[in-house]
Design an enzyme around this catalytic site. Structure first.
Site, PDB file in Angstrom:
ATOM      1  N   HIS A  99       4.352   2.891   5.320  1.00  0.00           N
ATOM      2  CA  HIS A  99       3.480   2.086   4.452  1.00  0.00           C
ATOM      3  C   HIS A  99       3.280   0.669   4.972  1.00  0.00           C
ATOM      4  O   HIS A  99       3.966  -0.251   4.512  1.00  0.00           O
ATOM      5  CB  HIS A  99       4.100   1.978   3.059  1.00  0.00           C
ATOM      6  CG  HIS A  99       4.024   3.212   2.240  1.00  0.00           C
ATOM      7  ND1 HIS A  99       2.936   3.521   1.469  1.00  0.00           N
ATOM      8  CD2 HIS A  99       4.902   4.224   2.071  1.00  0.00           C
ATOM      9  CE1 HIS A  99       3.140   4.670   0.845  1.00  0.00           C
ATOM     10  NE2 HIS A  99       4.332   5.121   1.196  1.00  0.00           N
ATOM     11  N   CYS A 104       0.921   7.734   4.248  1.00  0.00           N
ATOM     12  CA  CYS A 104       1.893   8.535   3.501  1.00  0.00           C
ATOM     13  C   CYS A 104       1.262   9.841   3.006  1.00  0.00           C
ATOM     14  O   CYS A 104       0.929  10.687   3.816  1.00  0.00           O
ATOM     15  CB  CYS A 104       2.534   7.707   2.379  1.00  0.00           C
ATOM     16  SG  CYS A 104       4.060   8.447   1.761  1.00  0.00           S
ATOM     17  N   GLU A 160       1.096  -1.369   4.120  1.00  0.00           N
ATOM     18  CA  GLU A 160       0.648  -2.253   3.026  1.00  0.00           C
ATOM     19  C   GLU A 160       1.789  -2.752   2.149  1.00  0.00           C
ATOM     20  O   GLU A 160       1.633  -3.709   1.413  1.00  0.00           O
ATOM     21  CB  GLU A 160      -0.418  -1.551   2.175  1.00  0.00           C
ATOM     22  CG  GLU A 160       0.090  -0.568   1.124  1.00  0.00           C
ATOM     23  CD  GLU A 160       0.748   0.701   1.697  1.00  0.00           C
ATOM     24  OE1 GLU A 160       0.567   0.983   2.910  1.00  0.00           O
ATOM     25  OE2 GLU A 160       1.441   1.384   0.933  1.00  0.00           O
TER      26      GLU A 160
END
Ligand SMILES: *[C@@H]1O[C@H](CO)[C@@H](O)[C@H](O)[C@H]1NC(C)=O
Ligand SMILES: *[C@@H]1O[C@H](CO)[C@@H](O)[C@H](O)[C@H]1NC(C)=O
Ligand SMILES: *[C@@H]1O[C@H](CO)[C@@H](O)[C@H](O)[C@H]1NC(C)=O
Ligand SMILES: *[C@@H]1O[C@H](CO)[C@@H](O)[C@H](O)[C@H]1NC(C)=O
Length: 326
Positions: free
Chosen positions: A252, A142, A254
């Site tokens: 993202h 990001c 994660e």
């Protein structure tokens, strides 16, 4: 929204690669694929970021969202927080102690933040080290991905797209064939990534394909693996450097298994979990190719993130847990 543009050629190219590519291309691909017997105790640095929003400030002057830490730990590596405002000497020592670095998302300035200043120090060292054959992966997620584009070309070429809280599939480019990042992804997962909303997007700004393509430095440094379209802008969603282990994702990985607050933008489907696990596996395997290590067990223990406890921040922020630093 679903589109399979590019994925079929990519899969076909993977299957045919062994038959039709030059020996050089094959050895490049093999080198980039998973290796065993490397460093099986890898440690990745995650760069901390200024607490630019008010709800976090009482906990510390910088933070790391815990989801990035869990993401790396889930695939067999440990984490060292890279704190801000340290001396060049200290950063140099950390660089030669860790096996790669992750620049996370967030909201600070690409040019003027301390986050950016420290990222640049590690980015330069990483390029130099890789040129000497000292393997050192750099990963940006990001804001970290956007920062990589700034560090590579020296300009902020972002454009406003307001892509906040959206889950998208990925549009694979034809160049995604022979990619390092997706080399070990199973074909069925790549198909799901092209059709299911498995990537989490929380970015107001994007690097458009137009600005990327018009910039010689970016175009010659990175191969574009995937793009997305939002509000008439086609932006770069996944890229990897041709000649260095430098990788950027605008989305993202994660968040999928580890963040639960923003309902529409974070997919928790089985395919979304698989995407995260394969990306984490890829990144940790990249770190396994680095042989840097701490000079002693004591120094290693003092540097690990285990010295800090995450705070439950999910009641007032979009991160469920975060680590804070002075
Ligand atoms: C870094 O140092 C500057 C100058 O002392 C200070 O204003 C700033 O708050 C510090 N930032 C962090 C994140 O520690
Ligand atoms: C290209 O980059 C400039 C900044 O240099 C920005 O103002 C502009 O919006 C960008 N255009 C596109 C289409 O991304
Ligand atoms: C993929 O590309 C097509 C064609 O440009 C576009 O219409 C579509 O929105 C893109 N899909 C995603 C998920 O960005
Ligand atoms: C995400 O969740 C947080 C915490 O619930 C909330 O404050 C924020 O407004 C949400 N963001 C979006 C884009 O929905």
């Amino acid at each position: 929204m679903a589109s399979s543009r590019g994925v079929t050629p990519m899969l076909t190219a993977c299957c045919l690669l062994a038959l039709c590519c030059s020996p050089g291309a094959i050895s490049l691909l093999l080198r980039s694929r998973r290796v065993d017997g490397g460093n099986d105790r890898p440690i990745l640095g995650i760069l901390a970021q200024e607490t630019d929003f008010e709800s976090f400030q009482k906990f510390g002057s910088s933070y790391i969202a815990a989801s990035y830490v869990k993401f790396i730990e889930s695939a067999g590596a440990r984490v060292v927080p890279i704190r801000l405002n340290r001396s060049d000497e200290e950063y140099n020592k950390i660089f030669y102690s860790i096996n790669g670095i992750l620049y996370p998302g967030g909201g600070v300035d690409l040019k003027t933040s301390e986050f950016s200043r420290v990222a640049k120090i590690f980015y330069r060292k990483a390029l130099e080290a890789n040129e000497r054959g000292d393997y050192f992966p750099v990963w940006g997620t990001c804001l970290g991905h956007q920062l990589l584009s700034y560090l590579t070309c020296g300009e902020n070429l972002l454009t406003w797209t307001n892509t906040d809280n959206f889950a998208f599939p990925l549009n694979f480019t034809k160049d995604a064939k022979g990619t390092k990042m997706f080399a070990d992804f199973p074909d069925d997962l790549l198909q799901e990534m092209a059709s299911d909303p498995v990537t989490s997007n929380f970015h107001f700004w994007s690097l458009s394909v137009q600005n990327f393509t018009n910039n010689e430095k970016l175009r010659s440094f990175y191969k574009v693996l995937t793009t997305n379209v939002h509000g008439n802008i086609e932006f770069i969603s996944t890229m990897e450097a041709y000649a260095y282990p430098v990788y950027g994702v605008q989305w993202h990985p994660e968040k999928n298994p580890f963040e639960w607050n923003n309902r529409t933008g974070i997919p928790h489907s089985r395919s979304a979990m698989r995407v995260t696990y394969y990306i984490a596996d890829f990144l940790v395997n990249e770190a396994q190719k680095s042989n840097h290590q701490f000079s002693s067990k004591k120094e290693e223990a003092e540097a690990l993130i285990y010295n800090f406890n995450p705070v439950f921040t999910g009641r007032f922020s979009s991160f469920d847990q975060a680590y804070f630093f002075d």
